[in-house]
Design a protein around this motif. Structure first.
Motif, PDB file in Angstrom:
ATOM      1  N   PHE A 148      52.802  55.820  -2.712  1.00 37.29           N
ATOM      2  CA  PHE A 148      52.730  55.879  -1.068  1.00 37.29           C
ATOM      3  C   PHE A 148      51.346  56.333  -0.548  1.00 37.29           C
ATOM      4  O   PHE A 148      50.773  55.524   0.164  1.00 37.29           O
ATOM      5  CB  PHE A 148      54.127  56.389  -0.530  1.00 37.29           C
ATOM      6  CG  PHE A 148      53.816  56.824   1.106  1.00 37.29           C
ATOM      7  CD1 PHE A 148      54.273  55.794   1.840  1.00 37.29           C
ATOM      8  CD2 PHE A 148      53.008  57.861   1.554  1.00 37.29           C
ATOM      9  CE1 PHE A 148      54.223  55.511   3.260  1.00 37.29           C
ATOM     10  CE2 PHE A 148      53.234  57.952   2.877  1.00 37.29           C
ATOM     11  CZ  PHE A 148      53.560  56.926   3.922  1.00 37.29           C
ATOM     12  N   ILE A 149      51.050  57.510  -0.990  1.00 36.60           N
ATOM     13  CA  ILE A 149      49.648  58.020  -0.591  1.00 36.60           C
ATOM     14  C   ILE A 149      48.573  56.926  -0.661  1.00 36.60           C
ATOM     15  O   ILE A 149      47.731  56.644  -0.007  1.00 36.60           O
ATOM     16  CB  ILE A 149      49.348  59.362  -1.152  1.00 36.60           C
ATOM     17  CG1 ILE A 149      50.402  60.265  -0.486  1.00 36.60           C
ATOM     18  CG2 ILE A 149      47.978  59.751  -0.839  1.00 36.60           C
ATOM     19  CD1 ILE A 149      50.427  61.694  -1.192  1.00 36.60           C
ATOM     20  N   ALA A 150      48.570  56.433  -2.141  1.00 40.75           N
ATOM     21  CA  ALA A 150      47.386  55.522  -2.459  1.00 40.75           C
ATOM     22  C   ALA A 150      47.501  54.363  -1.674  1.00 40.75           C
ATOM     23  O   ALA A 150      46.536  53.763  -1.188  1.00 40.75           O
ATOM     24  CB  ALA A 150      47.488  55.161  -3.815  1.00 40.75           C
ATOM     25  N   GLU A 151      48.718  53.930  -1.328  1.00 40.40           N
ATOM     26  CA  GLU A 151      48.918  52.621  -0.686  1.00 40.40           C
ATOM     27  C   GLU A 151      48.297  52.577   0.946  1.00 40.40           C
ATOM     28  O   GLU A 151      47.627  51.824   1.597  1.00 40.40           O
ATOM     29  CB  GLU A 151      50.204  52.081  -0.665  1.00 40.40           C
ATOM     30  CG  GLU A 151      50.672  50.675  -0.046  1.00 40.40           C
ATOM     31  CD  GLU A 151      52.178  50.495  -0.109  1.00 40.40           C
ATOM     32  OE1 GLU A 151      52.312  49.219   0.814  1.00 40.40           O
ATOM     33  OE2 GLU A 151      52.710  50.975  -0.730  1.00 40.40           O
ATOM     34  N   MET A 152      48.821  53.761   1.406  1.00 35.33           N
ATOM     35  CA  MET A 152      48.250  54.241   2.926  1.00 35.33           C
ATOM     36  C   MET A 152      46.862  54.308   2.980  1.00 35.33           C
ATOM     37  O   MET A 152      46.374  53.713   4.021  1.00 35.33           O
ATOM     38  CB  MET A 152      49.061  55.425   3.485  1.00 35.33           C
ATOM     39  CG  MET A 152      50.549  55.212   3.578  1.00 35.33           C
ATOM     40  SD  MET A 152      51.135  54.058   4.751  1.00 35.33           S
ATOM     41  CE  MET A 152      51.563  52.677   3.855  1.00 35.33           C
TER      42      MET A 152
ATOM     43  N   ASP B 195      44.753  52.768   0.948  1.00 33.02           N
ATOM     44  CA  ASP B 195      43.965  51.634   0.649  1.00 33.02           C
ATOM     45  C   ASP B 195      44.140  50.602   1.819  1.00 33.02           C
ATOM     46  O   ASP B 195      43.287  49.752   2.047  1.00 33.02           O
ATOM     47  CB  ASP B 195      44.693  51.060  -0.769  1.00 33.02           C
ATOM     48  CG  ASP B 195      44.076  49.798  -1.057  1.00 33.02           C
ATOM     49  OD1 ASP B 195      42.597  49.418  -1.176  1.00 33.02           O
ATOM     50  OD2 ASP B 195      44.709  48.911  -1.687  1.00 33.02           O
ATOM     51  N   ASN B 196      45.190  50.855   2.564  1.00 31.82           N
ATOM     52  CA  ASN B 196      45.568  49.901   3.881  1.00 31.82           C
ATOM     53  C   ASN B 196      44.857  50.418   4.964  1.00 31.82           C
ATOM     54  O   ASN B 196      44.994  49.706   5.920  1.00 31.82           O
ATOM     55  CB  ASN B 196      46.946  49.671   3.965  1.00 31.82           C
ATOM     56  CG  ASN B 196      47.649  48.812   2.982  1.00 31.82           C
ATOM     57  OD1 ASN B 196      46.910  47.929   2.185  1.00 31.82           O
ATOM     58  ND2 ASN B 196      48.944  49.150   2.648  1.00 31.82           N
ATOM     59  N   GLY B 197      44.072  51.503   4.777  1.00 32.58           N
ATOM     60  CA  GLY B 197      43.092  52.260   6.010  1.00 32.58           C
ATOM     61  C   GLY B 197      44.269  52.727   6.903  1.00 32.58           C
ATOM     62  O   GLY B 197      43.870  52.920   8.033  1.00 32.58           O
ATOM     63  N   LEU B 198      45.362  53.143   6.555  1.00 30.19           N
ATOM     64  CA  LEU B 198      46.216  53.909   7.524  1.00 30.19           C
ATOM     65  C   LEU B 198      46.164  55.503   7.465  1.00 30.19           C
ATOM     66  O   LEU B 198      46.709  56.007   8.234  1.00 30.19           O
ATOM     67  CB  LEU B 198      47.706  53.467   7.408  1.00 30.19           C
ATOM     68  CG  LEU B 198      47.906  51.826   7.542  1.00 30.19           C
ATOM     69  CD1 LEU B 198      49.384  51.519   7.168  1.00 30.19           C
ATOM     70  CD2 LEU B 198      47.655  51.397   8.762  1.00 30.19           C
TER      71      LEU B 198
END
Length: 296
Positions: free
Chosen positions: A131-135, A137-140
């Motif tokens: 989840f952390i990596a995805e957030m 990567d998406n700039g959130l």
């Protein structure tokens, strides 16, 4: 070669897809494609092998990737050094983390940074390392505290100087709690609550032995240890967790026992490569880098 175009090139190299890179860069796909072709013309060589859905770097492209990373890192460092005298450290930093021993250290770092720069505020998001990596990567999210193993192709990182110890969470009155350590043989036929991350499952499988691992009885999978701890409290089973990762709000009825032989992993501080970030976030990363070097 312009710094801007090198950033475009690195975004495509990182994403492996021109359309996805254009979305992240907030430019149109034709504009990005044109810039890449102009860069190839300027250098007189192909940088990408273009497929239908994915682009790959040529040998020359891989060389340029290394050099471009060095150039942009130096550019960022120079901007920070020159701007230190004129920028104010204010605004919001968005962090993402799970609950680990590193999270406790993060709290100390935040408090110290806040004492130096009281106008900075922090917003915290919680989740597992995927989840952390995805957030990020998406700039959130600006910065994340994640557990290895994790794919670092898209991230810069700092490795924290404290091991995270794996073990089993159980009731204090459970007979297994009388042991100081938990061995693989202890887990056979027990109802187990597994971590949701495939990478972590593979670590545990390697520790356990693949043949024995497939004989285990998993009754649930949990993304967060806080949820796993509630399942343990309600006699659902025994949870595979990191030491210090659970919050016992049930009158101290739970206990943790480490695995034997010991199974550990490392915590990382990660942020997205080549991402434009505020002066305040850059300042916090510099602060974290200094603190970790002090404790090496």
């Amino acid at each position: 070669m312009e710094i801007r175009v090198l950033k475009y090139f690195l975004a495509v190299a990182r994403e492996g897809n021109i359309t996805r890179a254009a979305e992240i860069l907030h430019i149109t796909q034709p504009t990005l494609s044109r810039q890449l072709m102009q860069l190839e013309d300027e250098l007189g060589t192909a940088l990408f092998i273009r497929g239908k859905r994915k682009v790959l770097l040529t040998e020359t492209g891989m060389l340029l990737k290394r050099r471009a990373e060095e150039i942009i890192d130096l550019s960022k460092k120079t901007e920070l050094e020159i701007g230190n005298q004129t920028h104010e450290v204010t605004g919001e930093i968005v962090l993402a983390c799970g609950i680990t021993e590193a999270t406790k250290t993060m709290g100390k770092y935040i408090k110290e940074f806040k004492s130096l720069y009281p106008q900075v505020t922090f917003r915290i998001r919680n989740g597992n390392s995927d989840f952390i990596a995805e957030m990020i990567d998406n700039g959130l999210v600006d910065i994340g505290f994640a557990l290895e193993p994790i794919n670092l192709d898209k991230f810069d990182f700092l490795r924290m100087n404290q091991p995270e110890i794996w073990g089993i969470l159980m009731k204090k009155d459970d007979p297994l709690a009388q042991k100081d350590f938990i061995e693989a043989s202890d887990l056979k036929h027990l109802p187990l609550i597994n971590t949701s991350r495939l990478e972590t499952q593979n670590q545990f499988k390697e520790w356990m032995g693949e043949e024995t691992y497939h004989q285990l009885h998993f009754v649930a999978v949990s993304e967060l240890t806080t949820t796993a701890s509630m399942l343990v409290s309600n006699d659902m089973g025994y949870a595979i967790v990191i030491k210090g990762s659970y919050h016992d709000g049930t009158d101290n009825e739970l206990c943790f026992r480490p695995l034997l032989p010991q199974l550990t992993t490392n915590s990382l501080i990660i942020w997205k490569k080549y991402q434009s970030m505020s002066f305040t976030v850059s300042k916090f990363i510099d602060f974290l880098t200094k603190k970790i070097k002090e404790h090496q």
